[in-house]
Write an enzyme that holds these catalytic residues in place. Structure first.
Site, mmCIF file in Angstrom:
data_model
loop_
_atom_site.group_PDB
_atom_site.id
_atom_site.type_symbol
_atom_site.label_atom_id
_atom_site.label_comp_id
_atom_site.label_asym_id
_atom_site.label_seq_id
_atom_site.Cartn_x
_atom_site.Cartn_y
_atom_site.Cartn_z
ATOM 1 N N CYS A 62 0.836 -1.202 0.000
ATOM 2 C CA CYS A 62 0.000 0.000 0.000
ATOM 3 C C CYS A 62 0.876 1.259 0.000
ATOM 4 O O CYS A 62 1.744 1.415 0.856
ATOM 5 C CB CYS A 62 -0.896 -0.039 1.244
ATOM 6 N N CYS A 65 0.601 3.241 3.200
ATOM 7 C CA CYS A 65 1.318 2.566 4.287
ATOM 8 C C CYS A 65 2.817 2.812 4.181
ATOM 9 O O CYS A 65 3.497 3.030 5.187
ATOM 10 C CB CYS A 65 1.033 1.070 4.273
#
Length: 152
Positions: A62, A65
């Site tokens: 991600c 992230c």
């Protein structure tokens, strides 16, 4: 457009040199040698059985992230001394490696950040909350002082 073999070899060598330079300057986590491993289904409940825990559920794929990773690690680093005094800790769960746990916790987006006590989820980090070291530290300190987060 034609390439000579020498030109192609030269470009490949330069790419290898570039890769070596980039790889040697990329952060590897060495600046955070004691940063804890992500929690798993095997140790999640036991780890959260004492105190308060702010848990980041993430995917290593991600982009949000990845952007949050250095901020999360720096927050953990800065909060180490206070965490034991206030009995609140920062943890992570890698939802690719622990997909069953993330499914049980109803994680629907990455990153998801939640506050836990021994009984389970207390709240999700506010969507409008600042995702910075200062924002996470403020959240942790405020929640550690909130008597509603602890048993009587």
């Amino acid at each position: 457009m034609s390439f000579s073999l020498n030109s192609l070899i030269t470009k490949i060598l330069w790419l290898q040199v570039f890769y070596i330079i980039v790889a040697s300057t990329t952060t590897t986590g060495e600046e955070y040698p004691d940063f804890p491993e992500p929690l798993t289904k095997a140790n999640f409940n036991e780890s959260l059985s004492k105190g308060l825990h702010i848990v980041e559920f993430y995917s290593p794929y991600c982009s949000h992230c990845k952007h949050l990773e250095p901020i999360w690690k720096e927050t953990w680093k800065q909060f180490q001394k206070e965490s034991h005094k206030l009995n609140i800790y920062f943890n992570q769960v890698n939802c690719i490696e622990s997909g069953d746990l993330c499914h049980e916790e109803n994680i629907e987006a990455f990153p998801t950040i939640r506050l836990y006590n021994k009984d389970g989820v207390i709240k999700t980090y506010p969507s409008n909350g600042e995702r910075s070291v200062a924002g996470f530290l403020k959240f942790a300190k405020n929640e550690a002082k909130n008597p509603d987060n602890f048993d009587e």
